[in-house]
Design a protein around this motif. Structure first.
Motif, PDB file in Angstrom:
ATOM      1  N   MET A  90       0.806  -1.218   0.000  1.00  0.00           N
ATOM      2  CA  MET A  90       0.000   0.000   0.000  1.00  0.00           C
ATOM      3  C   MET A  90       0.846   1.277   0.000  1.00  0.00           C
ATOM      4  N   ARG A  91       1.845   1.363   0.862  1.00  0.00           N
ATOM      5  CA  ARG A  91       2.670   2.577   0.928  1.00  0.00           C
ATOM      6  C   ARG A  91       3.449   2.781  -0.366  1.00  0.00           C
ATOM      7  N   HIS A  92       3.973   1.710  -0.919  1.00  0.00           N
ATOM      8  CA  HIS A  92       4.691   1.812  -2.198  1.00  0.00           C
ATOM      9  C   HIS A  92       3.731   2.263  -3.300  1.00  0.00           C
ATOM     10  N   ALA A  93       2.511   1.740  -3.261  1.00  0.00           N
ATOM     11  CA  ALA A  93       1.509   2.153  -4.244  1.00  0.00           C
ATOM     12  C   ALA A  93       1.226   3.644  -4.121  1.00  0.00           C
ATOM     13  N   GLY A  94       1.141   4.144  -2.894  1.00  0.00           N
ATOM     14  CA  GLY A  94       0.898   5.575  -2.687  1.00  0.00           C
ATOM     15  C   GLY A  94       1.995   6.426  -3.302  1.00  0.00           C
ATOM     16  N   ILE A  95       3.238   6.021  -3.074  1.00  0.00           N
ATOM     17  CA  ILE A  95       4.378   6.761  -3.640  1.00  0.00           C
ATOM     18  C   ILE A  95       4.351   6.691  -5.163  1.00  0.00           C
ATOM     19  N   MET A  96       4.164   5.500  -5.686  1.00  0.00           N
ATOM     20  CA  MET A  96       4.198   5.335  -7.141  1.00  0.00           C
ATOM     21  C   MET A  96       3.027   6.046  -7.827  1.00  0.00           C
ATOM     22  N   LEU A  97       1.838   5.992  -7.227  1.00  0.00           N
ATOM     23  CA  LEU A  97       0.697   6.687  -7.834  1.00  0.00           C
ATOM     24  C   LEU A  97       0.871   8.205  -7.744  1.00  0.00           C
ATOM     25  N   ALA A  98       1.485   8.690  -6.681  1.00  0.00           N
ATOM     26  CA  ALA A  98       1.763  10.132  -6.585  1.00  0.00           C
ATOM     27  C   ALA A  98       2.750  10.544  -7.675  1.00  0.00           C
ATOM     28  N   LEU A  99       3.804   9.750  -7.847  1.00  0.00           N
ATOM     29  CA  LEU A  99       4.776  10.042  -8.907  1.00  0.00           C
ATOM     30  C   LEU A  99       4.126   9.928 -10.290  1.00  0.00           C
ATOM     31  N   TYR A 100       3.290   8.935 -10.457  1.00  0.00           N
ATOM     32  CA  TYR A 100       2.580   8.751 -11.722  1.00  0.00           C
ATOM     33  C   TYR A 100       1.742   9.990 -12.045  1.00  0.00           C
ATOM     34  N   ALA A 101       0.971  10.467 -11.051  1.00  0.00           N
ATOM     35  CA  ALA A 101       0.126  11.646 -11.270  1.00  0.00           C
ATOM     36  C   ALA A 101       0.965  12.859 -11.640  1.00  0.00           C
ATOM     37  N   LEU A 102       2.144  12.970 -11.045  1.00  0.00           N
ATOM     38  CA  LEU A 102       3.056  14.061 -11.396  1.00  0.00           C
ATOM     39  C   LEU A 102       3.553  13.913 -12.837  1.00  0.00           C
ATOM     40  N   CYS A 103       3.894  12.697 -13.221  1.00  0.00           N
ATOM     41  CA  CYS A 103       4.455  12.453 -14.562  1.00  0.00           C
ATOM     42  C   CYS A 103       3.441  12.644 -15.691  1.00  0.00           C
ATOM     43  N   VAL A 104       2.166  12.404 -15.418  1.00  0.00           N
ATOM     44  CA  VAL A 104       1.168  12.556 -16.491  1.00  0.00           C
ATOM     45  C   VAL A 104       0.628  13.977 -16.586  1.00  0.00           C
ATOM     46  N   TRP A 105       1.036  14.830 -15.655  1.00  0.00           N
ATOM     47  CA  TRP A 105       0.573  16.212 -15.671  1.00  0.00           C
ATOM     48  C   TRP A 105       0.856  16.918 -16.999  1.00  0.00           C
ATOM     49  N   PRO A 106       2.026  16.739 -17.621  1.00  0.00           N
ATOM     50  CA  PRO A 106       2.255  17.392 -18.918  1.00  0.00           C
ATOM     51  C   PRO A 106       1.230  16.998 -19.991  1.00  0.00           C
ATOM     52  N   ALA A 107       0.798  15.759 -19.982  1.00  0.00           N
ATOM     53  CA  ALA A 107      -0.229  15.344 -20.950  1.00  0.00           C
ATOM     54  C   ALA A 107      -1.551  16.043 -20.641  1.00  0.00           C
ATOM     55  N   ASN A 108      -1.870  16.175 -19.359  1.00  0.00           N
ATOM     56  CA  ASN A 108      -3.106  16.870 -18.983  1.00  0.00           C
ATOM     57  C   ASN A 108      -3.032  18.344 -19.360  1.00  0.00           C
ATOM     58  N   ILE A 109      -1.851  18.944 -19.205  1.00  0.00           N
ATOM     59  CA  ILE A 109      -1.672  20.349 -19.588  1.00  0.00           C
ATOM     60  C   ILE A 109      -1.844  20.506 -21.094  1.00  0.00           C
ATOM     61  N   LYS A 110      -1.225  19.621 -21.863  1.00  0.00           N
ATOM     62  CA  LYS A 110      -1.365  19.684 -23.327  1.00  0.00           C
ATOM     63  C   LYS A 110      -2.824  19.501 -23.722  1.00  0.00           C
ATOM     64  N   HIS A 111      -3.488  18.557 -23.082  1.00  0.00           N
ATOM     65  CA  HIS A 111      -4.899  18.297 -23.359  1.00  0.00           C
ATOM     66  C   HIS A 111      -5.719  19.578 -23.183  1.00  0.00           C
ATOM     67  N   ALA A 112      -5.447  20.292 -22.108  1.00  0.00           N
ATOM     68  CA  ALA A 112      -6.188  21.520 -21.822  1.00  0.00           C
ATOM     69  C   ALA A 112      -5.747  22.675 -22.711  1.00  0.00           C
ATOM     70  N   GLN A 113      -4.446  22.866 -22.823  1.00  0.00           N
ATOM     71  CA  GLN A 113      -3.897  24.019 -23.544  1.00  0.00           C
ATOM     72  C   GLN A 113      -4.331  24.049 -24.999  1.00  0.00           C
ATOM     73  N   PHE A 114      -4.351  22.888 -25.634  1.00  0.00           N
ATOM     74  CA  PHE A 114      -4.671  22.836 -27.057  1.00  0.00           C
ATOM     75  C   PHE A 114      -6.072  22.299 -27.329  1.00  0.00           C
ATOM     76  N   ALA A 115      -6.883  22.142 -26.268  1.00  0.00           N
ATOM     77  CA  ALA A 115      -8.256  21.645 -26.389  1.00  0.00           C
ATOM     78  C   ALA A 115      -8.319  20.398 -27.276  1.00  0.00           C
ATOM     79  N   VAL A 116      -7.401  19.470 -27.001  1.00  0.00           N
ATOM     80  CA  VAL A 116      -7.325  18.238 -27.777  1.00  0.00           C
ATOM     81  C   VAL A 116      -8.554  17.396 -27.473  1.00  0.00           C
ATOM     82  N   GLU A 117      -9.212  16.936 -28.527  1.00  0.00           N
ATOM     83  CA  GLU A 117     -10.393  16.097 -28.330  1.00  0.00           C
ATOM     84  C   GLU A 117      -9.981  14.656 -28.085  1.00  0.00           C
TER      85      GLU A 117
END
Length: 130
Positions: free
Chosen positions: A67-94
């Motif tokens: 569980m604790r390792h999952a928490g760390i890895m999911l937190a890092l994962y959410a940080l790493c996918v942030w650029p894709a979420n920013i691109k999705h929003a910035q360019f209104a990608v469908e």
């Protein structure tokens, strides 16, 4: 661990969220290609791998020794996918099945740090001092 019931509910919510996202990444990987930043090599393969990681994290949230390792890895994962979420929003990608307006993207981007914190808090990682 303090707040046992609330942490359990948070883990259940995170697990459901990441399981659904992981399945979506595996079932419809090509839908996510348009939001992948150009700097990511082998974007389709990365999408498939992230789907597997999301599912593994969702399951690991229910296994006490992981569980604790999952928490760390999911937190890092959410940080790493942030650029894709920013691109999705910035360019209104469908992306099929997802809204395109700022009423969706604004809260999603603002809640990303909360998602990171929640993964750490719900698994007790944020309680560890040393």
């Amino acid at each position: 661990m303090k707040g046992g019931l609330f942490r359990l509910l948070a883990r259940l919510g995170l697990s459901a969220l990441y399981m659904a996202a992981g399945i979506a990444h595996l079932v419809h990987p090509d839908s996510f290609l348009p939001i992948m930043p150009q700097m990511v090599p082998f974007p389709r393969e990365v999408i498939l791998i992230t789907g597997i990681c999301e599912i593994a994290g969702a399951v690991a949230l229910h296994i006490p020794r992981l569980m604790r390792h999952a928490g760390i890895m999911l937190a890092l994962y959410a940080l790493c996918v942030w650029p894709a979420n920013i691109k999705h929003a910035q360019f209104a990608v469908e992306v099929a099945g997802l809204p395109t307006g700022w009423w969706y993207h604004g809260p999603r981007l603002a809640l990303q740090p909360v998602l990171i914190w929640l993964a750490l808090w719900a698994t007790g990682v944020s309680d560890h001092h040393g």
